[in-house]
Write an enzyme that holds these catalytic residues in place. Structure first.
Site: not given
Ligand code: ABC
Ligand code: CA
Length: 510
Positions: A179, A192, A223, A227, A247, A251
């Protein structure tokens, strides 16, 4: 308050109230079906089709006027709501050179992203949707803003002390870390927001209230919900006054469930992962996991799974067809969101068979497809939307009647999902498999010798003399069966079969 020093005298720029809000509740949203759009990648208002290389992470030109110009395309597939990218003004990546074409890099919560249009264009989009009886869902970000070299560029939170102090999230098992530390990485840190500070919090509550009313927004996709501390959300949701779906990327049903208390519901990520494992791994995947996880979701979520957003693709994950080429499997996966308790969400481009892999490859420009309406998946999606609408109107308790899974002999490769009048038969066997399902008379679903129609093909099957059902599919295709009597002889869905059956019934009763 200190963190606002850079913006003393700031005024809320958005305060024109032009368009009616439906103020749609979760219950109103349950009847809907949502088409998810990456605004920059859907359509241009001037109708042009520029090239768009997803790997460049640049703006390709899509905008709100473009969406308005293609509402027929969306509506004719049977969708009656859209979810669009975040609308507020964004700032590009300071170090990476990546552009904020996706909309998640807020610069100023009180002005709009000019790449997508002006305030009037967004208001026009919302009005155009409402004129068609459709809803507008907008994506919003509270949790963070991207780092810039100059904090005063960020509005209204223009000081380092508006944000938690620097630490990247390092331990997803430590909720305080999740968070209060930062998403992103040193090349693109996401500051953050200090959502422990009451002034900051109140600004956000006021902001969302105004955003919803100024632009006639009917629902919010929220979104990065996990967090921000859980007790931030109830007042945020009540300030918004419309359906909120969060969001919570996990899993685990148990981890996600508490968030269905503060917001109306969440995107059903736990079942998404189960569906991926069951289908994307082909026959080695286990279909039974879908039933297990979804049944847990029905039990643990507030309002069961009725208010969840149900999806099998989105902008953060590789598209189904980036790893699966077997079209029978693809057709099974695509069916899932439309036949369970949740609100179906289709990610733009699925209907065109797009195949992009991980972000950014999964954000292809839709205009490059020519908006071709003669695609097989598009036809299936149309039928699925029509079937769900017909089910809603035929059975008054359809929307409150939870899905049940009817146990099958080959539990790892088949699922029988009952939500009367729908019975969906799914398999991950693929196009060269032969699969069977049996529904015993004890399930109590059907009468003797009743005609059922597979609304994906209009093929019919007839129940046995005890009301039981046996069905076989030779090419691993999904089936969505509805009693012929539940279809309309004047509707768009297998009307010939509906007519024939009502004729047969007339003869029977003479
Ligand atoms: C940019 C580039 C990408 C590059 C990345 C590092 O940086 O474009 O090419 O790879 C926005 C943009 C993205 C951008 C990001 C970064 O900003 O759309 O293109 O990527 O600045 C939301 C949105 C997403 C958005 C953001 C940021 C948040 O839907 O589009 O990205 O405003 C975490 C967050 C989640 C977030 C996601 C991207 O990252 O929690 O809110 N999405 C684990 C973690 C999750 C984590 C996930 C992915 O990995 O627990 O918290 O999500 O990193 C399950 C497990 C889960 C696990 C999954 C993968 O597997 O139970 O815990 O998730 O089985
Ligand atoms: Ca936060």
């Amino acid at each position: 308050m200190m963190c606002l020093w850079a913006n003393a005298g700031m005024v809320i720029l958005i305060s024109m109230s032009f368009t009616a809000v439906f103020a749609a509740s979760a219950d109103e949203w349950t009847k809907r079906s949502i088409y998810q759009i990456v605004t920059d990648r859907f359509a241009l208002g001037n109708g042009s089709s520029p090239s768009c290389d997803t790997s460049e992470k640049k703006y390709c030109g899509g905008n709100w006027q473009g969406i308005i110009s293609k509402l027929d395309y969306i509506q004719s597939m049977g969708f009656d709501a859209i979810w669009i990218s975040p609308v507020v003004e964004n700032i590009d990546g300071a170090m990476s050179g990546d552009k904020a074409y996706h909309g998640y890099w807020t610069q100023n919560i009180n002005s709009l992203n000019a790449n997508f249009g002006l305030a009037d264009d967004l208001i026009s989009l919302s009005s155009a949707l409402h004129d068609r009886g459709m809803y507008l869902m907008v994506d919003i970000v509270v949790n963070h803003q991207p780092q810039t070299f100059d904090y005063s560029l960020l509005q209204p939170f223009g000081g380092a002390d508006c944000f938690h102090s620097e630490c990247f999230i390092s331990d997803y098992n430590n909720q305080t870390n999740v968070e209060q530390c930062w998403l992103g990485y040193s090349g693109l840190p996401l500051l953050d927001l200090d959502t422990e500070n009451s002034t900051t919090v109140n600004i956000m509550y006021n902001w969302i209230k105004n955003l919803v009313s100024d632009y006639g927004i009917d629902g919010l996709r929220v979104d990065t919900v996990k967090h921000v501390r859980k007790d931030f959300w109830p007042e945020f949701a009540s300030s918004a006054g419309v359906y909120t779906v969060g969001e919570v990327l996990t899993g685990e049903v148990g981890y996600a469930a508490p968030y269905t208390e503060g917001l109306d519901s969440i995107l059903d990520y736990p079942t998404y992962f189960a569906v991926q494992k069951a289908f994307i791994n082909g026959v080695s995947g286990d279909m039974a996991t879908i039933a297990e996880i979804f049944t847990e979701a029905q039990k643990q979520y507030n309002h069961g799974a009725f208010y969840v957003g149900s999806f099998v693709e989105n902008h953060d994950n590789p598209r189904i067809q980036s790893t699966v080429s077997d079209q029978s499997i693809v057709k099974n996966v695509i069916t899932w969101p439309f036949i369970n308790d949740g609100i179906p969400i289709l990610y733009y481009g699925q209907e065109q068979g797009y195949q992009g892999g991980n972000d950014p490859a999964n954000r292809e420009a839709l205009w490059l497809s020519g908006f071709d309406e003669n695609k097989p998946l598009l036809a299936q999606i149309k039928n699925l939307n029509a079937a769900r609408k017909q089910a809603i109107s035929y059975n008054p308790s359809f929307l409150n009647n939870p899905v049940t899974f009817i146990p099958q002999a080959s539990a790892s490769s088949t699922l029988a999902i009952s939500k009367p009048p729908l019975l969906a038969l799914l398999t991950n066997g693929g196009s060269s498999s032969t699969e069977s399902w049996s529904i015993p008379s004890s399930a109590g679903l059907y009468n003797a010798n009743e005609t059922l129609v597979d609304v994906l093909t209009c093929d019919t099957v007839i129940t046995g003399s005890d009301g039981s059902l046996s069905v076989t599919t030779s090419q691993g295709l999904p089936k969505v069966l509805m009693p012929a009597k539940s279809l309309s002889a004047t509707g768009s869905l297998c009307s010939t079969e509906a007519e024939r059956s009502s004729g047969a019934n007339r003869i029977d009763h003479q």
